[in-house]
Enzyme design. Structure first.
Site, PDB file in Angstrom:
ATOM      1  N   ASP A  55     122.487  72.990 173.359  1.00  0.00           N
ATOM      2  CA  ASP A  55     123.451  73.967 173.851  1.00  0.00           C
ATOM      3  C   ASP A  55     124.875  73.463 173.626  1.00  0.00           C
ATOM      4  O   ASP A  55     125.749  74.207 173.184  1.00  0.00           O
ATOM      5  CB  ASP A  55     123.208  74.221 175.345  1.00  0.00           C
ATOM      6  CG  ASP A  55     124.261  75.128 175.955  1.00  0.00           C
ATOM      7  OD1 ASP A  55     124.270  76.334 175.663  1.00  0.00           O
ATOM      8  OD2 ASP A  55     125.099  74.616 176.732  1.00  0.00           O
ATOM      9  N   GLU A 126     117.947  76.268 170.612  1.00  0.00           N
ATOM     10  CA  GLU A 126     118.899  75.244 171.043  1.00  0.00           C
ATOM     11  C   GLU A 126     118.274  73.855 170.964  1.00  0.00           C
ATOM     12  O   GLU A 126     118.941  72.879 170.567  1.00  0.00           O
ATOM     13  CB  GLU A 126     119.375  75.537 172.466  1.00  0.00           C
ATOM     14  CG  GLU A 126     120.277  76.756 172.571  1.00  0.00           C
ATOM     15  CD  GLU A 126     120.711  77.059 173.980  1.00  0.00           C
ATOM     16  OE1 GLU A 126     121.789  77.653 174.158  1.00  0.00           O
ATOM     17  OE2 GLU A 126     119.971  76.701 174.926  1.00  0.00           O
TER      18      GLU A 126
END
Length: 251
Positions: A55, A126
């Protein structure tokens, strides 16, 4: 962490091929395997930590792209574009494009949870970004396949005066013109053939349906409906609200 089986190794190599990376790419296969292991499959070894890292890597990648390509925009505009690019809707779409769901190790019970599929795919993407970043400690294995996908999405966002925040734009429009708030009615489409259209939403304004949209989540379906309604109203459609007479008043 256990050594990868020959079958699992081949699966991961197939995913790398799908991403368009060369066979000589310096991938840490154990990390990629971990990035494609859902918490329901292994409580001890799963993608959660790589997702956390990925992320941050994704946000840095997007910020760097905006710095290089959109220096004339404001920070507010950057924030609007980035919020779309890092959303579950966009990330799950990219993951679905490359077929990540085919390589994800997930328990049958979690796999049947179609409501959570959008966030699961976004989290997996991610985590994969995190694994590939750690393999080289730069964007060498991330940029080739992620950059074109994000550039396409960014162009769509930049060309839209609402920056794809259609629910806010529609609410501002209806309040400004009619002093009314839109109402959303959402249904889950059990027989949907694809998770990308799992939910269907209608947006109503005082008894009139102004738009219908679908999406992998309630929020995305509402957004799709709001986009249609906003486009309809901003293009000149005249909505005529019903004005109720006050009790006891004879006009």
């Amino acid at each position: 962490m256990a050594e990868l089986s020959a079958g699992r190794q081949r699966q991961l190599e197939q995913l790398v091929e799908r991403l368009g990376l060369p066979s000589t790419a310096k991938v840490q296969w154990s990390l990629l395997d971990l990035a494609l292991t859902h918490v329901s499959y292994s409580a001890a070894d799963n993608y959660e930590q790589l997702e956390f890292l990925g992320d941050a890597v994704l946000r840095l990648f997007v910020a760097q792209h905006l710095w290089v390509n959109d220096r004339n925009d404001t920070v507010g505009q950057w924030t609007a574009v980035r919020s779309v690019l890092v959303s579950d809707r966009v990330l799950s779409k990219i993951a679905y494009t490359f077929g990540f769901e085919r390589f994800l190790l997930v328990a049958p019970s979690a796999a049947r949870d179609t409501k959570g599929e959008t966030s699961r795919l976004a989290n997996t993407l991610e985590a994969v970004i995190g694994a590939l970043y750690l393999s080289t400690h730069d964007f060498e294995l991330v940029a080739p396949w992620l950059k074109p996908e994000l550039e396409q999405q960014a162009e769509q966002v930049r060309s839209d005066p609402t920056y794809q925040n259609y629910k806010a734009a529609l609410q501002q429009w209806t309040q400004g013109h009619y002093r009314l708030l839109p109402e959303y009615r959402v249904e889950e489409q059990i027989a949907s053939q694809t998770p990308l259209s799992r939910f269907s939403a209608e947006v109503w304004l005082q008894g009139e349906c102004l738009g219908v949209g679908t999406g992998p989540s309630r929020k995305s379906a509402e957004k799709a409906a709001a986009q249609i309604a906003y486009s309809k109203l901003s293009a000149g459609y005249v909505f005529e609200p019903v004005i109720e007479s006050l009790p006891g008043r004879d006009d």
